[in-house]
Design an enzyme around this catalytic site. Structure first.
Site, PDB file in Angstrom:
ATOM      1  N   LYS A  41       0.833  -1.200   0.000  1.00  0.00           N
ATOM      2  CA  LYS A  41       0.000   0.000   0.000  1.00  0.00           C
ATOM      3  C   LYS A  41       0.871   1.255   0.000  1.00  0.00           C
ATOM      4  CE  LYS A  41      -0.293   0.282   5.035  1.00  0.00           C
ATOM      5  NZ  LYS A  41      -1.147   0.458   6.220  1.00  0.00           N
ATOM      6  N   TYR A  80      15.298  30.406   5.990  1.00  0.00           N
ATOM      7  CA  TYR A  80      14.144  31.197   6.394  1.00  0.00           C
ATOM      8  C   TYR A  80      14.105  31.385   7.909  1.00  0.00           C
ATOM      9  CZ  TYR A  80      12.047  30.796   1.742  1.00  0.00           C
ATOM     10  OH  TYR A  80      11.793  30.880   0.405  1.00  0.00           O
TER      11      TYR A  80
END
Length: 367
Positions: free
Chosen positions: A34, A257
């Site tokens: 999955k 940042y």
């Protein structure tokens, strides 16, 4: 064309892990593929797992199962997150077994011709998927229009050996099996064990085990069970990226940042051509890359497409060089476990979140 980043997938390691897990359990093995095979690539891993001896494949979504069939997978496939309203016609057409966890799903799938194959999912104490409040009504249901192939449940704490909840769930699972038998339903395949239970609890193997994270060579829980090496498993994915830029910067330089980091002394920094758009966790601190035979830690915040590492002033790295983001740790590089810890998460999330911008490169050997 050269890539700026790539996830290198070791198919030899995958085959080795499957062999180990089959030898440990001594029963059929369902390979869980999955979520794009935990980030390793749905179709390629599905086909490789089949070739390596997996007896079943397991997916969450029906569309994952259909894609596997479309690409030539022949062994049985079970899809277990298939709510009412799903395309049950396509499931039957592609010979896909479907998990039934509600009376609504049973009613819909019972309307199909040719007795579609189902696995009954029961809630034994995880309080997530599976029959619970509708169980007594299910025992009175008409099963004549379906073939009940399996019954299954899922452990909540299998990685914690000795937990009473594990024994409670095992007891409840056996009780549910007997209750089904009492109404004439005796599924051929009973499955409860996930990766952790496969490795730790032989009493819960029944007829088949479902192995996800361990098949990819990673520990279900590093703190409780130890790392890949301790478990005898080989990590399947190595993630590497290019250094977009290497440059010398002076002491006192703010990085990234928010200027959350400032260089303490003159150093060389490397700008790695990956970011949170590729699955690198934005909050990661304490991880980094491996180059020049040593670890170079992240400095500053991870950006969308890049992050910065402190290479050290004596580094010989150059712009364009490859760095290993994570691997099996055998050379001293960071591992998916390290990145999980640095991100306040787990190795499952680290490999699964590697984004589609990062190509998967398949090879018999990577390490």
């Amino acid at each position: 064309m050269q890539h700026r980043a790539e996830a290198r997938i070791d198919l030899f390691a995958l085959a080795s892990n499957i062999s180990i897990l089959k030898a440990t359990s001594q029963v059929d093995l369902l390979a869980v593929v999955k979520a794009d095979a935990y980030g390793h690539g749905l179709v390629e891993i599905g086909l490789a797992a089949e070739k390596s001896g997996a007896d079943w494949l397991g997916v969450a979504l029906l569309e994952e199962a259909i894609s596997l069939r479309a690409h030539g997978v022949r062994i049985p496939i079970l899809a277990w997150l298939v709510p009412p309203g799903s395309d049950f016609d396509s499931a039957a057409k592609h010979d896909i077994d479907v998990a039934v966890a509600s009376l609504g799903t049973l009613k819909e799938i019972s309307q199909l011709p040719n007795k579609p194959r189902i696995h009954i999912e029961v809630d034994t104490g995880m309080t997530r998927g599976g029959f619970l409040d509708e169980w007594d009504e299910l025992l009175k249901a008409d099963f004549s229009k379906v073939e009940v192939v399996g019954i299954f449940s899922h452990f909540a704490r299998a990685d914690e050996a000795g937990q009473q909840q594990n024994l409670d769930q095992l007891t409840e699972f056996k009780k549910k099996i007997e209750q089904l038998k009492a109404v004439g339903i005796n599924p051929l395949i009973k499955h409860l064990s996930n990766s952790a239970a496969t490795l730790l609890d032989s009493d819960s193997t029944f007829d088949m085990v479902r192995t996800g994270i361990a098949m990819y060579g990673l520990s279900p829980d590093v703190k409780a069970m130890g790392d890949s090496k301790k478990l005898g498993l080989k990590p399947v994915m190595q993630l590497r990226a290019k250094l977009h830029l290497v440059k010398k910067v002076p002491a006192g330089s703010p990085v990234g940042y928010g200027a959350t980091a400032v260089t303490e002394k003159e150093t060389k920094i490397g700008v790695v051509a990956m970011g949170y758009a590729d699955g690198i966790p934005r909050i990661a601190q304490g991880a980094g890359v491996f180059i020049d035979g040593k670890r170079s830690p992240i400095i500053g915040r991870v950006s969308m497409d890049q992050f910065v590492v402190d290479l050290g002033v004596s580094s010989t790295a150059n712009s364009g060089d490859w760095v290993v983001v994570f691997g099996d740790g055998s050379h001293g590089e960071y591992t998916a476990d390290d990145w999980g810890n640095a991100s306040l998460s787990i190795n499952y999330e680290i490999v699964t979140r590697i984004g589609p911008r990062v190509p998967r490169i398949y090879a018999p050997h990577v390490y």
